[in-house]
Design a protein around this motif. Sequence first.
Motif, PDB file in Angstrom:
ATOM      1  N   GLU A   1      64.829 -38.853 -34.191  1.00  0.00           N
ATOM      2  CA  GLU A   1      64.235 -40.181 -34.110  1.00  0.00           C
ATOM      3  C   GLU A   1      63.681 -40.433 -32.707  1.00  0.00           C
ATOM      4  OE1 GLU A   1      67.233 -42.174 -37.445  1.00  0.00           O
ATOM      5  OE2 GLU A   1      67.759 -42.180 -35.317  1.00  0.00           O
ATOM      6  N   LEU A   2      64.433 -40.011 -31.693  1.00  0.00           N
ATOM      7  CA  LEU A   2      63.958 -40.145 -30.306  1.00  0.00           C
ATOM      8  C   LEU A   2      62.717 -39.293 -30.083  1.00  0.00           C
ATOM      9  CD1 LEU A   2      67.441 -39.918 -28.556  1.00  0.00           C
ATOM     10  CD2 LEU A   2      65.924 -41.910 -28.466  1.00  0.00           C
ATOM     11  N   ARG A   3      62.760 -38.083 -30.616  1.00  0.00           N
ATOM     12  CA  ARG A   3      61.652 -37.158 -30.408  1.00  0.00           C
ATOM     13  C   ARG A   3      60.377 -37.623 -31.106  1.00  0.00           C
ATOM     14  NH1 ARG A   3      59.355 -32.756 -32.519  1.00  0.00           N
ATOM     15  NH2 ARG A   3      58.613 -31.193 -31.028  1.00  0.00           N
TER      16      ARG A   3
ATOM     17  N   MET B   1      60.249 -34.162 -25.451  1.00  0.00           N
ATOM     18  CA  MET B   1      61.488 -33.479 -25.818  1.00  0.00           C
ATOM     19  C   MET B   1      61.188 -32.177 -26.556  1.00  0.00           C
ATOM     20  SD  MET B   1      63.547 -36.872 -27.108  1.00  0.00           S
ATOM     21  CE  MET B   1      64.964 -35.976 -27.744  1.00  0.00           C
ATOM     22  N   PRO B   2      62.007 -31.150 -26.369  1.00  0.00           N
ATOM     23  CA  PRO B   2      61.758 -29.848 -27.009  1.00  0.00           C
ATOM     24  C   PRO B   2      62.005 -29.893 -28.512  1.00  0.00           C
ATOM     25  CG  PRO B   2      63.860 -29.814 -25.874  1.00  0.00           C
ATOM     26  CD  PRO B   2      63.200 -31.109 -25.497  1.00  0.00           C
ATOM     27  N   ILE B   3      61.349 -28.954 -29.220  1.00  0.00           N
ATOM     28  CA  ILE B   3      61.578 -28.816 -30.658  1.00  0.00           C
ATOM     29  C   ILE B   3      62.963 -28.210 -30.874  1.00  0.00           C
ATOM     30  CG2 ILE B   3      60.792 -27.628 -32.748  1.00  0.00           C
ATOM     31  CD1 ILE B   3      57.983 -27.645 -31.545  1.00  0.00           C
ATOM     32  N   GLY B   4      63.628 -28.631 -31.926  1.00  0.00           N
ATOM     33  CA  GLY B   4      64.957 -28.082 -32.206  1.00  0.00           C
ATOM     34  C   GLY B   4      66.029 -29.122 -31.998  1.00  0.00           C
ATOM     35  N   ARG B   5      67.242 -28.732 -32.271  1.00  0.00           N
ATOM     36  CA  ARG B   5      68.382 -29.658 -32.145  1.00  0.00           C
ATOM     37  C   ARG B   5      69.197 -29.253 -30.928  1.00  0.00           C
ATOM     38  NH1 ARG B   5      70.805 -30.094 -38.173  1.00  0.00           N
ATOM     39  NH2 ARG B   5      71.845 -31.878 -37.245  1.00  0.00           N
ATOM     40  N   ASP B   6      68.667 -29.612 -29.760  1.00  0.00           N
ATOM     41  CA  ASP B   6      69.270 -29.171 -28.506  1.00  0.00           C
ATOM     42  C   ASP B   6      70.030 -30.268 -27.790  1.00  0.00           C
ATOM     43  OD1 ASP B   6      68.275 -26.665 -28.896  1.00  0.00           O
ATOM     44  OD2 ASP B   6      66.508 -26.937 -27.643  1.00  0.00           O
ATOM     45  N   GLY B   7      70.266 -31.395 -28.466  1.00  0.00           N
ATOM     46  CA  GLY B   7      70.926 -32.515 -27.797  1.00  0.00           C
ATOM     47  C   GLY B   7      72.247 -32.152 -27.157  1.00  0.00           C
ATOM     48  N   ALA B   8      73.093 -31.433 -27.904  1.00  0.00           N
ATOM     49  CA  ALA B   8      74.410 -31.062 -27.366  1.00  0.00           C
ATOM     50  C   ALA B   8      74.265 -30.147 -26.155  1.00  0.00           C
ATOM     51  CB  ALA B   8      75.246 -30.387 -28.450  1.00  0.00           C
ATOM     52  N   LYS B   9      73.298 -29.232 -26.191  1.00  0.00           N
ATOM     53  CA  LYS B   9      73.081 -28.307 -25.068  1.00  0.00           C
ATOM     54  C   LYS B   9      72.651 -29.082 -23.823  1.00  0.00           C
ATOM     55  CE  LYS B   9      71.738 -24.381 -27.958  1.00  0.00           C
ATOM     56  NZ  LYS B   9      70.633 -23.453 -28.332  1.00  0.00           N
TER      57      LYS B   9
ATOM     58  N   GLY C   1      67.651 -38.825 -18.255  1.00  0.00           N
ATOM     59  CA  GLY C   1      68.477 -40.004 -18.014  1.00  0.00           C
ATOM     60  C   GLY C   1      67.987 -41.195 -18.817  1.00  0.00           C
ATOM     61  N   LEU C   2      66.652 -41.333 -18.914  1.00  0.00           N
ATOM     62  CA  LEU C   2      66.079 -42.426 -19.681  1.00  0.00           C
ATOM     63  C   LEU C   2      66.354 -42.251 -21.176  1.00  0.00           C
ATOM     64  CD1 LEU C   2      64.420 -44.963 -19.742  1.00  0.00           C
ATOM     65  CD2 LEU C   2      62.334 -43.583 -19.565  1.00  0.00           C
ATOM     66  N   VAL C   3      66.227 -41.018 -21.660  1.00  0.00           N
ATOM     67  CA  VAL C   3      66.509 -40.741 -23.074  1.00  0.00           C
ATOM     68  C   VAL C   3      67.987 -40.998 -23.386  1.00  0.00           C
ATOM     69  CG1 VAL C   3      66.668 -38.898 -24.801  1.00  0.00           C
ATOM     70  CG2 VAL C   3      64.613 -39.116 -23.403  1.00  0.00           C
TER      71      VAL C   3
ATOM     72  N   VAL D   1      50.361 -40.760 -27.668  1.00  0.00           N
ATOM     73  CA  VAL D   1      51.082 -39.648 -27.053  1.00  0.00           C
ATOM     74  C   VAL D   1      52.583 -39.847 -27.210  1.00  0.00           C
ATOM     75  CG1 VAL D   1      51.610 -38.533 -24.832  1.00  0.00           C
ATOM     76  CG2 VAL D   1      49.249 -39.111 -25.412  1.00  0.00           C
ATOM     77  N   ARG D   2      53.310 -38.761 -27.409  1.00  0.00           N
ATOM     78  CA  ARG D   2      54.767 -38.850 -27.529  1.00  0.00           C
ATOM     79  C   ARG D   2      55.359 -39.485 -26.284  1.00  0.00           C
ATOM     80  NH1 ARG D   2      56.525 -32.996 -28.510  1.00  0.00           N
ATOM     81  NH2 ARG D   2      58.541 -33.882 -27.978  1.00  0.00           N
ATOM     82  N   ALA D   3      56.335 -40.357 -26.511  1.00  0.00           N
ATOM     83  CA  ALA D   3      56.940 -41.080 -25.391  1.00  0.00           C
ATOM     84  C   ALA D   3      57.667 -40.142 -24.447  1.00  0.00           C
ATOM     85  CB  ALA D   3      57.895 -42.148 -25.924  1.00  0.00           C
ATOM     86  N   PHE D   4      58.351 -39.141 -24.999  1.00  0.00           N
ATOM     87  CA  PHE D   4      59.126 -38.206 -24.187  1.00  0.00           C
ATOM     88  C   PHE D   4      58.833 -36.782 -24.669  1.00  0.00           C
ATOM     89  CE2 PHE D   4      61.604 -42.085 -24.984  1.00  0.00           C
ATOM     90  CZ  PHE D   4      61.562 -42.643 -23.706  1.00  0.00           C
TER      91      PHE D   4
END
Length: 323
Positions: A250-252, A309-317, A235-237, A304-307
């Motif tokens: 960019e988010l990742r 997030m998984p590797i890959g382009r999974d945004g749509a999923k 939700g934050l992302v 440390v990474r802020a979020f």
Amino acid sequence: MSLFHRRRKNADGSTTVSREWYFRFRGPEGILRTVPLFTDKSISQESSRKIERLVDAKRIGESPSAELTRWTEGCPDSLREKLGEWGILPASRISAGKHLKELLNDYTRHLVDKGRCARHTAQTVAMIGRIAAALKWRHVSDVQADAFADWIRDVAEQTSVRTANSYAVAVKGLLNWLVKRDVITKNPLSAVTRISEAGQEQVTRRALSDEEFAHLLRAADEGPGFRCMSGREWGLVFRLAATTGLRWNELRSLRRESFDLVQKTVFVEGKHAKNGKDACLPLVDAVATLIADYFRGAPSEAQVRAFPMPIGRDGAKVIRHYL
């Protein structure tokens, strides 16, 4: 100018005759040169005639014909290098005989120097590599338009027309670059046209409506985790993406130190941005507050990474999961 077998006297008085034919000729500056050719006499004779024509062209200051250029691209590396060393061939033509992997490495450095993002470069190089492996291309002289056209039609049937055209764009980019560098005289795939997407099923992309976005946030905030992150984190992302326009990669790439929660900004390094440029973007007050609460609730180091997030382009999923 003569074609002959080289003879060598041995210590025991016997004579050894070379298997390959040698060609002796005068270079454009008048110096006598000798170069080994082939074991087949007819091939050696034809090659000697080509060398004579190259010398004549150099002597009168003309560029080699297209026929001669194609011959130099396909001749043995050692012969091409000798002709270049003697000034009969331009230095750029010597690269024509490089293994395609070497030329691809040079092209990769060119894309990086031009400021192309790492993802674009990696995808382009990977596509060209898959084409070369499938069609058994080792040198530029192996590139055949008919075989490539058949291959991309097969790709279009197995995947999509858009994917097939992407392969064509990638490999033509390499070949056009080689033409500009004068490594080859003509792109051998210039006659291969894009496959028409007319009649293909198109996926129409659109932004979520206000109602759909509100539903997405509620589902994430109240729902279970998905792909390494809790619903609250997603939700934050989602909120950060919607208010800054940042893309998935960019988010990742963001780390905790990327955020200045006093000035309410987020910094994105150019190497992770699509346009290759650093950017400092303002944060909406409500989002800045949520991020500050999130960081306080899970203390960690600035690097440390802020979020997670998984590797890959999974945004749509991810969005489909919560919608």
